[in-house]
Design a protein around this motif. Structure first.
Motif, PDB file in Angstrom:
ATOM      1  N   SER A 139     -13.096  -6.616   8.102  1.00  0.00           N
ATOM      2  CA  SER A 139     -12.075  -6.028   8.980  1.00  0.00           C
ATOM      3  C   SER A 139     -12.767  -4.924   9.759  1.00  0.00           C
ATOM      4  CB  SER A 139     -10.939  -5.422   8.154  1.00  0.00           C
ATOM      5  OG  SER A 139     -10.297  -6.420   7.395  1.00  0.00           O
TER       6      SER A 139
ATOM      7  N   ASP B 260     -13.237  -4.876   3.768  1.00  0.00           N
ATOM      8  CA  ASP B 260     -12.918  -6.248   3.348  1.00  0.00           C
ATOM      9  C   ASP B 260     -14.068  -7.228   3.640  1.00  0.00           C
ATOM     10  OD1 ASP B 260     -10.346  -5.105   2.981  1.00  0.00           O
ATOM     11  OD2 ASP B 260      -9.742  -5.682   5.008  1.00  0.00           O
TER      12      ASP B 260
ATOM     13  N   THR C 260      -7.594   1.051  -1.162  1.00  0.00           N
ATOM     14  CA  THR C 260      -7.802  -0.396  -1.279  1.00  0.00           C
ATOM     15  C   THR C 260      -9.161  -0.705  -1.910  1.00  0.00           C
ATOM     16  OG1 THR C 260      -8.888  -0.609   0.868  1.00  0.00           O
ATOM     17  CG2 THR C 260      -6.485  -0.787   0.850  1.00  0.00           C
TER      18      THR C 260
ATOM     19  N   HIS D 156     -16.076  -2.234  -0.387  1.00  0.00           N
ATOM     20  CA  HIS D 156     -15.948  -1.096   0.524  1.00  0.00           C
ATOM     21  C   HIS D 156     -15.433   0.127  -0.224  1.00  0.00           C
ATOM     22  CE1 HIS D 156     -11.600  -2.563   1.464  1.00  0.00           C
ATOM     23  NE2 HIS D 156     -11.501  -1.491   0.719  1.00  0.00           N
TER      24      HIS D 156
ATOM     25  N   MET E  99       0.839  -1.184   0.000  1.00  0.00           N
ATOM     26  CA  MET E  99       0.000   0.000   0.000  1.00  0.00           C
ATOM     27  C   MET E  99       0.873   1.232   0.000  1.00  0.00           C
ATOM     28  SD  MET E  99      -2.739  -1.120   2.748  1.00  0.00           S
ATOM     29  CE  MET E  99      -3.410  -2.747   2.688  1.00  0.00           C
TER      30      MET E  99
ATOM     31  N   GLU F 141      -4.062  -8.653  -4.362  1.00  0.00           N
ATOM     32  CA  GLU F 141      -4.550  -9.173  -3.072  1.00  0.00           C
ATOM     33  C   GLU F 141      -6.048  -9.465  -3.189  1.00  0.00           C
ATOM     34  OE1 GLU F 141      -3.792  -6.020  -0.229  1.00  0.00           O
ATOM     35  OE2 GLU F 141      -5.232  -4.673  -1.162  1.00  0.00           O
ATOM     36  N   ALA F 142      -6.662  -9.890  -2.075  1.00  0.00           N
ATOM     37  CA  ALA F 142      -8.119 -10.003  -1.975  1.00  0.00           C
ATOM     38  C   ALA F 142      -8.746 -11.032  -2.924  1.00  0.00           C
ATOM     39  CB  ALA F 142      -8.776  -8.634  -2.190  1.00  0.00           C
TER      40      ALA F 142
ATOM     41  N   MET G  46      -5.600  -2.781  12.775  1.00  0.00           N
ATOM     42  CA  MET G  46      -6.835  -3.320  13.366  1.00  0.00           C
ATOM     43  C   MET G  46      -6.559  -4.342  14.476  1.00  0.00           C
ATOM     44  SD  MET G  46      -6.901  -2.774   9.930  1.00  0.00           S
ATOM     45  CE  MET G  46      -7.603  -3.778   8.646  1.00  0.00           C
TER      46      MET G  46
ATOM     47  N   TRP H  80      -6.050  -8.282   9.640  1.00  0.00           N
ATOM     48  CA  TRP H  80      -6.527  -7.863   8.325  1.00  0.00           C
ATOM     49  C   TRP H  80      -7.698  -8.732   7.856  1.00  0.00           C
ATOM     50  CZ3 TRP H  80      -1.922  -5.775   4.858  1.00  0.00           C
ATOM     51  CH2 TRP H  80      -1.431  -4.612   5.451  1.00  0.00           C
ATOM     52  N   ALA H  81      -7.959  -8.684   6.553  1.00  0.00           N
ATOM     53  CA  ALA H  81      -9.203  -9.219   5.990  1.00  0.00           C
ATOM     54  C   ALA H  81      -9.481 -10.686   6.326  1.00  0.00           C
ATOM     55  CB  ALA H  81      -9.156  -9.054   4.484  1.00  0.00           C
TER      56      ALA H  81
ATOM     57  N   HIS I 245     -11.666  -4.317  -2.041  1.00  0.00           N
ATOM     58  CA  HIS I 245     -11.754  -5.692  -1.536  1.00  0.00           C
ATOM     59  C   HIS I 245     -13.236  -6.066  -1.547  1.00  0.00           C
ATOM     60  CE1 HIS I 245      -9.750  -8.786   1.234  1.00  0.00           C
ATOM     61  NE2 HIS I 245     -11.014  -9.177   1.131  1.00  0.00           N
TER      62      HIS I 245
ATOM     63  N   ARG J  83     -12.580   2.616   6.439  1.00  0.00           N
ATOM     64  CA  ARG J  83     -13.457   2.279   5.316  1.00  0.00           C
ATOM     65  C   ARG J  83     -14.854   1.889   5.772  1.00  0.00           C
ATOM     66  NH1 ARG J  83      -8.810  -1.837   3.582  1.00  0.00           N
ATOM     67  NH2 ARG J  83      -8.901  -2.011   5.845  1.00  0.00           N
TER      68      ARG J  83
ATOM     69  N   PHE K  63      -2.921   0.448   8.985  1.00  0.00           N
ATOM     70  CA  PHE K  63      -4.072  -0.449   9.093  1.00  0.00           C
ATOM     71  C   PHE K  63      -3.821  -1.331  10.330  1.00  0.00           C
ATOM     72  CE2 PHE K  63      -4.141   0.916   4.735  1.00  0.00           C
ATOM     73  CZ  PHE K  63      -5.478   0.928   4.370  1.00  0.00           C
TER      74      PHE K  63
ATOM     75  N   ILE L 248      -1.657 -12.847   3.426  1.00  0.00           N
ATOM     76  CA  ILE L 248      -2.921 -12.279   3.934  1.00  0.00           C
ATOM     77  C   ILE L 248      -4.128 -12.765   3.124  1.00  0.00           C
ATOM     78  CG2 ILE L 248      -1.798 -10.183   4.800  1.00  0.00           C
ATOM     79  CD1 ILE L 248      -2.910  -8.776   2.179  1.00  0.00           C
ATOM     80  N   ASP L 249      -5.272 -12.233   3.491  1.00  0.00           N
ATOM     81  CA  ASP L 249      -6.515 -12.322   2.732  1.00  0.00           C
ATOM     82  C   ASP L 249      -6.977 -13.753   2.421  1.00  0.00           C
ATOM     83  OD1 ASP L 249      -6.389  -9.608   2.884  1.00  0.00           O
ATOM     84  OD2 ASP L 249      -6.200  -9.229   0.746  1.00  0.00           O
TER      85      ASP L 249
HETATM   86  O1  FUB Z   1      -7.693  -4.359   5.426  1.00  0.00           O
HETATM   87  C1  FUB Z   1      -6.295  -4.509   5.292  1.00  0.00           C
HETATM   88  C2  FUB Z   1      -5.939  -4.883   3.899  1.00  0.00           C
HETATM   89  O2  FUB Z   1      -6.376  -3.885   2.994  1.00  0.00           O
HETATM   90  C3  FUB Z   1      -6.594  -6.135   3.389  1.00  0.00           C
HETATM   91  O3  FUB Z   1      -6.061  -7.300   3.905  1.00  0.00           O
HETATM   92  C4  FUB Z   1      -6.417  -5.932   1.938  1.00  0.00           C
HETATM   93  O4  FUB Z   1      -7.155  -6.787   1.136  1.00  0.00           O
HETATM   94  C5  FUB Z   1      -6.812  -4.485   1.783  1.00  0.00           C
HETATM   95  O5  FUB Z   1      -8.192  -4.326   1.681  1.00  0.00           O
END
Ligand code: FUB
Length: 347
Positions: free
Chosen positions: A56, A41, A297, A314, A1, A248-249, A74, A109-110, A299, A325, A72, A160-161
């Motif tokens: 997320s 996400d 982003t 989103h 990112m 991603e995603a 979270m 994350w997601a 997703h 988001r 990010f 991820i994801d």
């Molecule tokens: O929400 C964090 C990250 O941002 C996700 O894992 C990605 O897919 C992107 O949406």
């Protein structure tokens, strides 16, 4: 990112010039599903005749923005549900907190979810104590949780994801991976290299991964494999084809016997899709599901409910900030040939 140019959001008019499009004010086609918390996400599933959304939970973590998405930050998951599209959305509260995941350090994350034999499974990526993204699993007797995390991440998992797709024969597969902050570029032949570099120009782009899930839904069965996304001539995408290559995603759904792999192109902000004849692909690129949304982003998830198909996605309509988001939903339509009608989130 990376850092993005994000113009302030004013009322319900949005300006999407951040993506190099014409400087036109347009209206969003959908409104945020909830506005009391920030959510992103959205992985949507139909359980017990309701739509459950596993998003997320975005927060202002007070961490400086960087190319790895450190802002990010979270720290928990909250699950949403609704009986009908457009109906009341219930926020079921905290379903899993990072402090209850023994191996986790930061950045939940997601996530995604699945159901089998009376148990609901929540799959989530989070950085471990070495700051390496791994994928964890937690279980509950209810779709909304609370979920109890397994003491360790899924062996052999990384990046991820997660998207868990259950085929019509009952077999479950996990698709996963994401480049840049998602660290996929650091993994070659399932081995970690902290100095692993992003692909460049004519180099073949990183590919998403697939692993078959064992019957207990908590472990991989066999090796993690790469998923090929190819063009109509059978060629893999290069990094320079970043409006089509995987970032991603990943999300997989089945429609009329075909397997649809959809994913974000990240720095070019498309949600694209490719079609295959089996869960492992190869998947042939077909087009764009969702054009760029407001925010950096993108997703999504795709789910059928009461005979119609929906795209959950989103944008940053509520905050105007890339890391705060809000999830949305809109109907998704197929053409007679099985192609997906491209969605413009603002009109
Ligand atoms: O929400 C964090 C990250 O941002 C996700 O894992 C990605 O897919 C992107 O949406």
């Amino acid at each position: 990112m990376r850092q993005m140019l994000l113009l302030p959001f004013i009322g319900i008019l949005v300006s999407i010039t951040a993506f190099g499009q014409s400087d036109t004010d347009k209206k969003p086609i959908s409104q945020p599903l909830v506005s009391h918390i920030y959510t992103a996400d959205p992985s949507a599933h139909v359980f017990k005749k309701r739509i459950y959304i596993y998003p997320s939970h975005d927060i202002e973590a007070g961490i400086k923005q960087d190319d790895d998405g450190s802002h990010f930050g979270m720290q928990d998951y909250r699950i949403l549900s609704m009986k009908k599209i457009g109906g009341k959305v219930t926020d079921h509260g905290v379903a899993l907190d990072i402090k209850d995941v023994p191996w986790a350090k930061r950045q939940m994350w997601a996530p995604d979810a699945a159901y089998k034999n009376g148990i609901y499974y929540l799959y989530f990526p989070v950085k471990d104590q070495d700051d390496i993204f791994r994928i964890g699993v937690a279980t509950s007797s209810k779709p909304e949780g609370p979920f109890k995390a397994e003491p360790a991440p899924i062996k052999g998992s990384y990046s991820i994801d997660p998207c868990v797709f259950q085929d019509t024969d009952g077999q479950a597969y996990m698709y996963f991976g994401g480049i840049w902050g998602g660290q996929l570029q650091r993994w070659t032949n399932n081995q970690y290299d902290g100095n692993g570099k992003l692909k460049k120009g004519a180099e073949t782009a990183c590919l998403p991964r697939i692993a078959k899930l064992g019957s207990d839904m908590k472990a991989f069965e066999g090796e993690v494999k790469e998923i090929k996304i190819i063009d109509e001539k059978g060629n893999l995408f290069t990094e320079s084809q970043n409006d089509k290559r995987f970032f991603e995603a990943a999300w997989v759904h089945k429609y009329n016997g075909k397997y649809y792999l959809s994913y974000s192109t990240g720095d070019t902000h498309n949600i694209c899709y490719a079609i295959g004849d089996n869960p492992y692909g190869p998947f042939t690129y077909k087009g764009i599901v969702l054009k760029p949304v407001l925010g950096w982003t993108s997703h999504h998830s795709i789910v059928e409910y009461k005979g119609k198909w929906y795209l959950f996605y989103h944008d940053v309509q509520l905050s105007g900030k890339t890391h705060l988001r809000n999830v949305k939903v809109t109907e998704l339509k197929y053409n007679a040939d099985g192609s997906i009608q491209t969605i413009e989130a603002y009109k």
